[in-house]
Design an enzyme around this catalytic site. Structure first.
Site: not given
Ligand code: GRF
Length: 180
Positions: A100, A81-82, A13, A15
């Site tokens: 991504h 998950r897709l 988490g 992000n």
């Molecule tokens: C990120 O590196 C993102 O690019 C990928 O999953 C990771 C999630 O990181 N889709 P976080 O859980 O936000 O630390």
């Protein structure tokens, strides 16, 4: 910013944290992983959190929550998950975004950072894209490129990419919300 987004995650988490710190209003966080550290971040920020291990139940419940909370954008932040075709088609187009850690269409799916290193790529980066029912295949909104150093490992590259993600993802989400 008062326009609601919702976040789906499975892991750390970081992000989500960056999005909250940028002042974007997160109406709820949902996860397929009840132990996801990201749920603790939601809890500390007083954001309602939900988790269902069963992904089809999660999708059903999230569709209801999106209506209940009047969500305008669904943000995938490390959701591993897709999404089903039915789920994606139940929502308006350009309603779901993802981040991504590669320059899509290169290195789709899991282990994108390892894929770039194994490929001896000179450059990699971060992609923000809309989500369709394919694997990392929706239309690209923003990309940021970095050079891979000779001494980069998966960990060092991940750190540098995440630093970019945290800035680029929240800025992109903000500009989508302003336009809508
Ligand atoms: C990120 O590196 C993102 O690019 C990928 O999953 C990771 C999630 O990181 N889709 P976080 O859980 O936000 O630390």
């Amino acid at each position: 910013m008062c326009i609601n987004v919702a976040v789906l995650l499975s892991g750390n988490g970081s992000n989500l944290k960056a999005i909250i710190d940028k002042g974007i209003k997160v109406s709820f966080v949902a996860s397929n992983n009840p132990k996801a550290l990201g749920l603790k971040i939601a809890k500390n920020a007083n954001i309602p959190l939900y988790s269902w291990k069963n992904v089809s139940q999660l999708e059903k419940e999230v569709l209801k929550l999106i209506i209940d909370y009047n969500v305008k954008l669904l943000v995938l932040a490390g959701y591993m998950r897709l999404l089903s075709k039915n789920f994606v088609n139940s929502l308006p187009s350009k309603f779901i975004v993802n981040v991504h850690p590669s320059l899509l269409p290169k290195y789709k799916g899991m282990n994108a950072i390892k894929q770039a290193l194994d490929d001896n790529a000179q450059y990699t980066g971060v992609t923000i894209h809309y989500v369709d029912e394919g694997m990392d295949s929706g239309s690209i909104i923003k990309q940021s490129i970095i050079k891979i150093n000779d001494n980069d490992t998966e960990d060092t590259l991940k750190d540098r990419l995440q630093e970019i993600e945290h800035r680029l993802y929240s800025d992109t989400i903000k500009s989508i919300l302003i336009k809508n």
